[in-house]
Design a protein around this motif. Sequence first.
Motif, PDB file in Angstrom:
ATOM      1  N   LEU A 215       0.812  -1.222   0.000  1.00  0.00           N
ATOM      2  CA  LEU A 215       0.000   0.000   0.000  1.00  0.00           C
ATOM      3  C   LEU A 215       0.844   1.270   0.000  1.00  0.00           C
ATOM      4  CD1 LEU A 215      -2.801  -1.030   2.529  1.00  0.00           C
ATOM      5  CD2 LEU A 215      -2.985  -0.878   0.039  1.00  0.00           C
ATOM      6  N   ALA A 216       2.172   1.136   0.055  1.00  0.00           N
ATOM      7  CA  ALA A 216       3.045   2.309   0.145  1.00  0.00           C
ATOM      8  C   ALA A 216       2.891   3.273  -1.034  1.00  0.00           C
ATOM      9  CB  ALA A 216       4.498   1.860   0.282  1.00  0.00           C
ATOM     10  N   PRO A 217       2.635   2.815  -2.276  1.00  0.00           N
ATOM     11  CA  PRO A 217       2.483   3.784  -3.375  1.00  0.00           C
ATOM     12  C   PRO A 217       1.284   4.704  -3.224  1.00  0.00           C
ATOM     13  CG  PRO A 217       2.965   1.599  -4.237  1.00  0.00           C
ATOM     14  CD  PRO A 217       2.671   1.433  -2.780  1.00  0.00           C
ATOM     15  N   ALA A 218       0.336   4.342  -2.365  1.00  0.00           N
ATOM     16  CA  ALA A 218      -0.820   5.220  -2.153  1.00  0.00           C
ATOM     17  C   ALA A 218      -0.442   6.450  -1.328  1.00  0.00           C
ATOM     18  CB  ALA A 218      -1.942   4.453  -1.469  1.00  0.00           C
ATOM     19  N   GLY A 219       0.762   6.438  -0.741  1.00  0.00           N
ATOM     20  CA  GLY A 219       1.237   7.584   0.024  1.00  0.00           C
ATOM     21  C   GLY A 219       2.217   8.406  -0.787  1.00  0.00           C
ATOM     22  N   PRO A 220       2.808   9.429  -0.167  1.00  0.00           N
ATOM     23  CA  PRO A 220       3.676  10.363  -0.905  1.00  0.00           C
ATOM     24  C   PRO A 220       5.112   9.888  -1.104  1.00  0.00           C
ATOM     25  CG  PRO A 220       3.462  11.078   1.370  1.00  0.00           C
ATOM     26  CD  PRO A 220       2.575   9.866   1.228  1.00  0.00           C
ATOM     27  N   ASP A 221       5.524   8.831  -0.420  1.00  0.00           N
ATOM     28  CA  ASP A 221       6.946   8.483  -0.408  1.00  0.00           C
ATOM     29  C   ASP A 221       7.387   7.610  -1.575  1.00  0.00           C
ATOM     30  OD1 ASP A 221       7.292   9.897   1.945  1.00  0.00           O
ATOM     31  OD2 ASP A 221       6.830   8.152   3.204  1.00  0.00           O
ATOM     32  N   PHE A 222       6.460   6.868  -2.182  1.00  0.00           N
ATOM     33  CA  PHE A 222       6.850   5.911  -3.222  1.00  0.00           C
ATOM     34  C   PHE A 222       5.869   5.958  -4.395  1.00  0.00           C
ATOM     35  CE2 PHE A 222       8.461   4.124   0.766  1.00  0.00           C
ATOM     36  CZ  PHE A 222       9.802   3.950   0.437  1.00  0.00           C
TER      37      PHE A 222
ATOM     38  N   ALA B  97     -10.105   0.912   4.759  1.00  0.00           N
ATOM     39  CA  ALA B  97     -11.490   1.328   4.517  1.00  0.00           C
ATOM     40  C   ALA B  97     -12.123   0.527   3.384  1.00  0.00           C
ATOM     41  CB  ALA B  97     -11.538   2.817   4.195  1.00  0.00           C
ATOM     42  N   ASN B  98     -11.419  -0.493   2.929  1.00  0.00           N
ATOM     43  CA  ASN B  98     -11.877  -1.360   1.833  1.00  0.00           C
ATOM     44  C   ASN B  98     -12.031  -0.604   0.518  1.00  0.00           C
ATOM     45  OD1 ASN B  98     -12.443  -4.014   1.020  1.00  0.00           O
ATOM     46  ND2 ASN B  98     -14.651  -3.656   1.096  1.00  0.00           N
ATOM     47  N   GLU B  99     -11.226   0.461   0.357  1.00  0.00           N
ATOM     48  CA  GLU B  99     -11.219   1.224  -0.879  1.00  0.00           C
ATOM     49  C   GLU B  99     -10.003   0.829  -1.712  1.00  0.00           C
ATOM     50  OE1 GLU B  99     -13.044   5.376   0.995  1.00  0.00           O
ATOM     51  OE2 GLU B  99     -10.863   5.015   0.913  1.00  0.00           O
ATOM     52  N   THR B 100     -10.177   0.788  -3.034  1.00  0.00           N
ATOM     53  CA  THR B 100      -9.048   0.469  -3.908  1.00  0.00           C
ATOM     54  C   THR B 100      -8.011   1.577  -3.810  1.00  0.00           C
ATOM     55  OG1 THR B 100     -10.431  -0.767  -5.455  1.00  0.00           O
ATOM     56  CG2 THR B 100      -8.317   0.047  -6.283  1.00  0.00           C
ATOM     57  N   ALA B 101      -6.790   1.192  -3.440  1.00  0.00           N
ATOM     58  CA  ALA B 101      -5.729   2.172  -3.226  1.00  0.00           C
ATOM     59  C   ALA B 101      -4.575   1.994  -4.201  1.00  0.00           C
ATOM     60  CB  ALA B 101      -5.205   2.077  -1.791  1.00  0.00           C
ATOM     61  N   VAL B 102      -4.334   0.767  -4.638  1.00  0.00           N
ATOM     62  CA  VAL B 102      -3.194   0.495  -5.524  1.00  0.00           C
ATOM     63  C   VAL B 102      -3.623  -0.468  -6.625  1.00  0.00           C
ATOM     64  CG1 VAL B 102      -1.463   0.859  -3.715  1.00  0.00           C
ATOM     65  CG2 VAL B 102      -2.357  -1.439  -4.125  1.00  0.00           C
ATOM     66  N   VAL B 103      -2.778  -0.542  -7.671  1.00  0.00           N
ATOM     67  CA  VAL B 103      -2.955  -1.529  -8.738  1.00  0.00           C
ATOM     68  C   VAL B 103      -1.637  -2.273  -8.910  1.00  0.00           C
ATOM     69  CG1 VAL B 103      -4.752  -0.270  -9.983  1.00  0.00           C
ATOM     70  CG2 VAL B 103      -2.340   0.167 -10.505  1.00  0.00           C
TER      71      VAL B 103
ATOM     72  N   LYS C  21      -3.305   3.779  -7.450  1.00  0.00           N
ATOM     73  CA  LYS C  21      -4.430   3.522  -8.351  1.00  0.00           C
ATOM     74  C   LYS C  21      -4.554   4.603  -9.429  1.00  0.00           C
ATOM     75  CE  LYS C  21      -7.977   5.782  -5.476  1.00  0.00           C
ATOM     76  NZ  LYS C  21      -8.141   6.931  -6.383  1.00  0.00           N
ATOM     77  N   ASP C  22      -4.100   5.814  -9.138  1.00  0.00           N
ATOM     78  CA  ASP C  22      -4.163   6.886 -10.127  1.00  0.00           C
ATOM     79  C   ASP C  22      -3.057   6.779 -11.173  1.00  0.00           C
ATOM     80  OD1 ASP C  22      -6.390   7.995  -8.891  1.00  0.00           O
ATOM     81  OD2 ASP C  22      -5.170   9.243  -7.552  1.00  0.00           O
ATOM     82  N   ASP C  23      -2.116   5.877 -10.966  1.00  0.00           N
ATOM     83  CA  ASP C  23      -1.029   5.642 -11.924  1.00  0.00           C
ATOM     84  C   ASP C  23      -1.271   4.359 -12.710  1.00  0.00           C
ATOM     85  OD1 ASP C  23       0.553   7.873 -11.617  1.00  0.00           O
ATOM     86  OD2 ASP C  23       1.696   7.035  -9.942  1.00  0.00           O
ATOM     87  N   GLU C  24      -2.527   4.062 -12.987  1.00  0.00           N
ATOM     88  CA  GLU C  24      -2.856   2.810 -13.668  1.00  0.00           C
ATOM     89  C   GLU C  24      -2.231   2.759 -15.068  1.00  0.00           C
ATOM     90  OE1 GLU C  24      -6.752  -0.040 -14.496  1.00  0.00           O
ATOM     91  OE2 GLU C  24      -6.999   1.993 -13.688  1.00  0.00           O
ATOM     92  N   ALA C  25      -2.216   3.883 -15.780  1.00  0.00           N
ATOM     93  CA  ALA C  25      -1.614   3.912 -17.118  1.00  0.00           C
ATOM     94  C   ALA C  25      -0.114   3.659 -17.044  1.00  0.00           C
ATOM     95  CB  ALA C  25      -1.900   5.248 -17.797  1.00  0.00           C
ATOM     96  N   LEU C  26       0.541   4.235 -16.043  1.00  0.00           N
ATOM     97  CA  LEU C  26       1.968   3.996 -15.850  1.00  0.00           C
ATOM     98  C   LEU C  26       2.221   2.526 -15.542  1.00  0.00           C
ATOM     99  CD1 LEU C  26       4.912   4.896 -15.410  1.00  0.00           C
ATOM    100  CD2 LEU C  26       4.276   5.503 -13.048  1.00  0.00           C
TER     101      LEU C  26
END
Length: 676
Positions: A114-121, A139-145, A309-314
């Motif tokens: 889950l670390a990519p969902a934060g600012p450090d990675f 919170a059972n929310e999608t945070a990473v891909v 999750k916002d970097d899905e294209a990457l």
Amino acid sequence: MLLPIERNPRHALHREFLFLALGTIAGLLVCSANAVASEVDRLRQACTDERVLKFGFFSDFKPVSSSENPTPGTAGFDRHQGYEADLLTALEAMEDTGLSFQRRGIGVWPGIWLAPAGPDFDMVGGGITILDSRTRNDANETAVVFTSGHVTFRQSLLVRAGDAERLASHDDLADARVGVLGDTTGEHRLLELTGMVNADGDLAQGTIVYKADGTQVIADGSADYRITAAGATPNLDGRSRLQGPQGTVAEVRYFGSENEQFEALRNGGVDALARGEIGNREASVDSDGAFVVTALDPEIELGGFAFDKDDEALAACVDDKLNWLTDQRRVGYAEWHADPLAFMQRARLWNATEVFGQIYAYSMLSELMREEFPATLERLGRRFGEYGAVRTQPSAAAVGIWARAKGGHRRIENVDVATDSFGGGKWRQNRGQVEIGYDFPIPAAGPVVGGISIHAMHTTAQARKGRSYAASDLEAAGYGGALTLARFDPNGFYWEAQSRFSFWNVDVDFASRRISESIDARSWGVSFEVGREFESGLAFEAGDFRITPRLQVVYTGVDFDNFTDGDGVAVAKGDSDSLEASAGLGAAMILPAQNLRLYVDLSVAHDFQDDSSINAYGFEFRSGFSDTWGHARLGAAKKIMDGVSIILQGRAGSPLGDDTSDAVSYGAQTSLRIDF
């Protein structure tokens, strides 16, 4: 008087339907070609505008991912090593990808994904098994891909060598103490395979959970006491031991590091360690046989990298490059373990794709120079009595000389020319050959004819591969000799054995410049044909028909020394042998009054050997030739005066397999024979 034409409306409908069908097919072909091209272009697109990705890796998962020094704060903690380290280094070496990484070690495993969902990675790895449950936060929310997976895992047990038979499977752990790392697939699969948790991760009723603070809880079988590979319910935090119900596992012990686990197994603190097969096999080797691997899990896991999750294209772009580097997971841990430069070799290959036409041309060297064996029907003077209604035996004094000139063209294009990096391409070849021979009967051996000949050949070819910006042009000149031995019985049965050998000199140009000059090569081959000519019984006043079924087996080989071309590409010969069998059926019309034989022959040939190949950049490149071909020959043989005869023949061929989209061969030859 002209009569009006009655137009049937159904005919018009049929024509419209036909035009519609043809248009649809043409459209599909165009779309298919465009799709292939766009797929290749998409793969070559950069993933970032030279953005440096902040990559975090787990520091203690040898040999997949680890720090040079697993102690946080030390100089070597951020120095990445192992399978995933080399994979990322190869990604950085791939040109035009826009990928580079700033790597930092992470010493804490739980929740690392889950670390990519934060600012450090921006991206994390470390042998992380891809699970849908690991994509969601508390919170059972999608945070990473995750990427699709670049390495395969499966769970296992590491035990002392003396316990290998006693602890051969997960069913043998009822009286055993097993060590695990918390919040790993190793922990979860152990509990699942032994029945301590159900499919949802709920602990079995009666399981006692001991905590590091000295407290304990007892599971009631509900979701309130749950352990999965993505984490556990808060009331199980700080667990240090589990005592399972009877028939599961006697005790599960938790450790903070791999070294603690190994020490406990070594001194008898635990009887087994539940870990991934890769790490366990590495530990077994490091222990000099003191530890062995047992209880391999039949379920396969995939390991990948996690992104926000916002970097899905990457993530998708990086995944494309990873799939290319691993050749769709065909190059994995085993290949890396055997050769740690395996991914870097793939990266070098990626950087060379623009000159694939050059490399593909070298894979065709064996096909360029392969010996060609004529069928018996293509030879003059072989069938005695071939212009008469009655067969005759060869004269003991009859000898003959002959000359033959032949030329041909071959065109081949593989269906996977745009997408397969290592096999297939576009190939065009023209080949000319002249031969002079001497035949002589061998009366002591019966109706047997021997022969010796010499030949000279010249061939040119053009090869183009995938996205190569230019074609390669090859030119080869060869010379050699041949020996033949044939027997023709009065009843029409015959056999013929041939052997050929040649010496070649080859030049290769790429993008109109010479890159290889005077490549010395040798080719050779042997052939054996057997058949029988039958009188069909369809005689007519001017002559008769004859039918000849036949079989031919041909073995050929090509050899050339390893070389390095002008661009620094080191080329080594790979597979070059061919074992081809063909079955044919010939039909001839004999016209004695005109001293004429007209014939047609249809045959099917199949090569039982692998495609010819070369090795370059540490990989094998295949010619991609079709294994099965159909051939047709049409010819005429005529005696133009006593002791002098000629033959004219045309031939055409086409592959019968589904591995070529555009391929054909055709040619013609003429022969002259003089008997003495």
